[in-house]
Design an enzyme around this catalytic site. Structure first.
Site, PDB file in Angstrom:
ATOM      1  N   GLU A  66       0.807  62.787  15.837  1.00 34.39           N
ATOM      2  CA  GLU A  66       0.202  63.378  14.560  1.00 34.39           C
ATOM      3  C   GLU A  66       1.354  63.785  13.504  1.00 34.39           C
ATOM      4  O   GLU A  66       2.962  63.849  14.211  1.00 34.39           O
ATOM      5  CB  GLU A  66      -0.003  65.312  14.476  1.00 34.39           C
ATOM      6  N   ASP A 237      -5.334  73.880  18.811  1.00 36.76           N
ATOM      7  CA  ASP A 237      -5.085  73.165  17.647  1.00 36.76           C
ATOM      8  C   ASP A 237      -5.480  71.484  17.545  1.00 36.76           C
ATOM      9  O   ASP A 237      -5.168  71.028  17.551  1.00 36.76           O
ATOM     10  CB  ASP A 237      -3.625  73.448  17.203  1.00 36.76           C
TER      11      ASP A 237
HETATM   12  P1  NAD Z   1       3.579  74.394  27.182  1.00 35.43           P
HETATM   13  O1  NAD Z   1       2.607  73.787  28.207  1.00 35.43           O
HETATM   14  O2  NAD Z   1       4.889  74.600  27.188  1.00 35.43           O
HETATM   15  O3  NAD Z   1       2.495  76.496  27.659  1.00 35.43           O
HETATM   16  C1  NAD Z   1       1.404  76.941  27.633  1.00 35.43           C
HETATM   17  C2  NAD Z   1       0.954  77.725  29.046  1.00 35.43           C
HETATM   18  O4  NAD Z   1      -0.429  77.719  29.194  1.00 35.43           O
HETATM   19  C3  NAD Z   1       1.464  76.828  30.400  1.00 35.43           C
HETATM   20  O5  NAD Z   1       2.185  78.282  31.026  1.00 35.43           O
HETATM   21  C4  NAD Z   1       0.463  77.017  31.120  1.00 35.43           C
HETATM   22  O6  NAD Z   1       0.211  77.327  32.775  1.00 35.43           O
HETATM   23  C5  NAD Z   1      -0.593  78.145  30.351  1.00 35.43           C
HETATM   24  N1  NAD Z   1      -1.927  78.088  30.749  1.00 35.43           N
HETATM   25  C6  NAD Z   1      -3.061  77.215  30.541  1.00 35.43           C
HETATM   26  N2  NAD Z   1      -4.410  77.259  30.572  1.00 35.43           N
HETATM   27  C7  NAD Z   1      -3.830  78.641  30.866  1.00 35.43           C
HETATM   28  C8  NAD Z   1      -5.346  79.774  30.733  1.00 35.43           C
HETATM   29  N3  NAD Z   1      -6.308  79.585  31.204  1.00 35.43           N
HETATM   30  N4  NAD Z   1      -4.756  81.111  31.001  1.00 35.43           N
HETATM   31  C9  NAD Z   1      -3.627  81.272  30.791  1.00 35.43           C
HETATM   32  N5  NAD Z   1      -2.215  80.485  30.588  1.00 35.43           N
HETATM   33  C10 NAD Z   1      -2.570  79.086  30.761  1.00 35.43           C
HETATM   34  O7  NAD Z   1       2.590  74.731  25.914  1.00 35.43           O
HETATM   35  P2  NAD Z   1       3.197  75.249  24.134  1.00 35.43           P
HETATM   36  O8  NAD Z   1       4.494  74.582  23.908  1.00 35.43           O
HETATM   37  O9  NAD Z   1       3.948  76.856  24.973  1.00 35.43           O
HETATM   38  O10 NAD Z   1       2.284  75.617  23.258  1.00 35.43           O
HETATM   39  C11 NAD Z   1       1.653  76.311  23.896  1.00 35.43           C
HETATM   40  C12 NAD Z   1      -0.554  75.613  22.683  1.00 35.43           C
HETATM   41  O11 NAD Z   1       0.540  75.988  21.123  1.00 35.43           O
HETATM   42  C13 NAD Z   1      -0.403  73.943  22.803  1.00 35.43           C
HETATM   43  O12 NAD Z   1      -1.780  73.665  22.952  1.00 35.43           O
HETATM   44  C14 NAD Z   1       0.139  73.942  21.809  1.00 35.43           C
HETATM   45  O13 NAD Z   1      -0.148  73.228  20.990  1.00 35.43           O
HETATM   46  C15 NAD Z   1      -0.048  74.750  20.669  1.00 35.43           C
HETATM   47  N6  NAD Z   1       1.001  74.830  19.691  1.00 35.43           N
HETATM   48  C16 NAD Z   1       0.349  75.305  18.719  1.00 35.43           C
HETATM   49  C17 NAD Z   1       1.229  75.051  17.515  1.00 35.43           C
HETATM   50  C18 NAD Z   1       0.508  76.208  15.670  1.00 35.43           C
HETATM   51  O14 NAD Z   1       1.152  76.026  14.774  1.00 35.43           O
HETATM   52  N7  NAD Z   1      -0.478  76.205  15.448  1.00 35.43           N
HETATM   53  C19 NAD Z   1       2.438  75.200  17.199  1.00 35.43           C
HETATM   54  C20 NAD Z   1       3.009  74.409  18.535  1.00 35.43           C
HETATM   55  C21 NAD Z   1       2.291  74.387  19.240  1.00 35.43           C
END
Ligand code: NAD
Length: 351
Positions: A66, A237
């Site tokens: 993006e 997101d």
């Molecule tokens: P990451 O991959 O480092 O961590 C995600 C975690 O979620 C992993 O540890 C995984 O095991 C866990 N997980 C997956 N399914 C699960 C479930 N059903 N129950 C419990 N845990 C579960 O990712 P990250 O960098 O920490 O990002 C997390 C999310 O936040 C992503 O989807 C990312 O796109 C989003 N994000 C959003 C914003 C925003 O501004 N809203 C900013 C950054 C990241």
């Protein structure tokens, strides 16, 4: 001999991952998040100054790439960011990013920065900005579901800015929970590792969902969310990527960053296109109500918006110049005569 040293005007400060870590550790992680939160809030207060557009997304089977541009008329900024939920299992980050800040008057970049770490800082900052206006005032316990890259930044932000005393961790992968518990051990937070999402939300006034899966997941079901809770939903997101059961949305007052983007990417993609939502900046500006009762469920349907990255880039620009933690990049061609670009190239061949 031709002087090939670029002039100062043409040098662009570059904040590498190494420099970002030096800046953040010099100023303090929590303090940096708090400072970015104040910038985000100040920029939300002048919302109408900004050019706003939903981010430009290139989707693939594996994830999304993006571009997130905005300008306040004086400065222009954009972030390049990816979201690839399967990356973590392949040894890569789910989210990586870099960004640029530029002057509008001559179009010259004034900062090139890594934004993987900065995105985690700004996402935590945006979460506490929303929670400052929406969470129950006496909240002391937060559940943190999804203990990946964003997790500790979120937990620390809520501890430092909102006074959260206990964080209750849950992840489907116990190694992720163990990692987060280890990293948060000396922060002053009481850290409780939980075996289920139900256990994690017990007694929590704030629930943060921060999981990554490229599907409509149900991290929280309707019966798990009691009256009065503030939901900080980070992980949904992208189109087709949500975390909350639709029934929770129907019981919640929903607050969003920029509706045209959130309607496509956020939890509210599950609702009708005209379902009422409140823009967060309007709450901050006192134009709309935030939390109005103890029993209300408030939902910050966070997707991340370009102005938040702009605020974060402005903070890091100042911090990089103040600390000296950056290198100058020879990134802009700068011939003595602006029209003699060819001559500059030619002269370099004999240098
Ligand atoms: P990451 O991959 O480092 O961590 C995600 C975690 O979620 C992993 O540890 C995984 O095991 C866990 N997980 C997956 N399914 C699960 C479930 N059903 N129950 C419990 N845990 C579960 O990712 P990250 O960098 O920490 O990002 C997390 C999310 O936040 C992503 O989807 C990312 O796109 C989003 N994000 C959003 C914003 C925003 O501004 N809203 C900013 C950054 C990241």
């Amino acid at each position: 001999m031709t002087d090939l040293t670029p002039s100062k005007m043409a040098m662009v400060p570059f904040v590498s991952v190494h420099d970002m870590m030096r800046i953040v550790n010099a100023d303090g992680v929590a303090q940096t998040i708090a400072a970015i939160a104040d910038r985000i809030e100040a920029d939300f207060l002048r919302w109408e100054d900004f050019d706003k557009t939903p981010r430009v997304a290139a989707h693939s089977d594996e994830g999304v790439i993006e571009l997130m541009p905005t300008s306040d008329g004086e400065r222009y900024g954009f972030k390049y960011v990816n979201g690839h939920p399967a990356n973590m299992g392949r040894g890569f980050q789910t989210v990586t990013a870099f960004g640029v800040l530029a002057r509008v008057d001559n179009g010259y970049p004034i900062l090139l920065s890594e934004m993987t770490v900065l995105t985690a800082l700004r996402t935590a900052a945006a979460s506490v900005v929303a929670a400052r206006h929406l969470a129950p005032k006496d909240a002391t316990v937060m559940a943190m579901i999804g203990n990946g890259a964003q997790c500790e930044f979120q937990a620390l932000a809520f501890h430092h800015v909102l006074g959260i005393e206990e964080v209750r961790l849950y992840d489907i992968d116990p190694d992720a929970t163990a990692k987060a518990a280890r990293n948060l051990a000396s922060t002053g937070l009481r850290v409780t590792s939980c075996a289920t999402a139900e256990e994690a939300i017990a007694g929590a006034q704030i629930i943060t969902t921060c999981t990554a899966d490229k599907k409509q997941a149900t991290i929280l079901t309707d019966n798990m969310v009691g009256a009065g809770v503030h939901l900080n939903a980070i992980g949904g997101d992208c189109p087709g990527k949500t975390e909350l059961h639709r029934d929770i949305l129907l019981r919640s007052d929903i607050f969003v960053e920029f509706p045209p983007q959130t309607r496509v990417e956020g939890e509210i993609q599950q609702l009708d296109a005209d379902h009422p939502v409140t823009e967060l900046w309007r709450v901050i500006a006192g134009k709309d109500a935030g939390r109005t009762s103890d029993s209300q469920i408030t939902l910050f349907d966070s997707v991340g918006f370009a102005t938040e990255d702009f605020s974060a880039l402005c903070h890091i620009h100042d911090a990089a110049l103040r600390t000296g933690f950056h290198v100058d990049l020879d990134m802009l061609a700068d011939p003595d005569d602006p029209r003699d670009l060819f001559g500059m190239v030619n002269r370099a061949s004999g240098a």
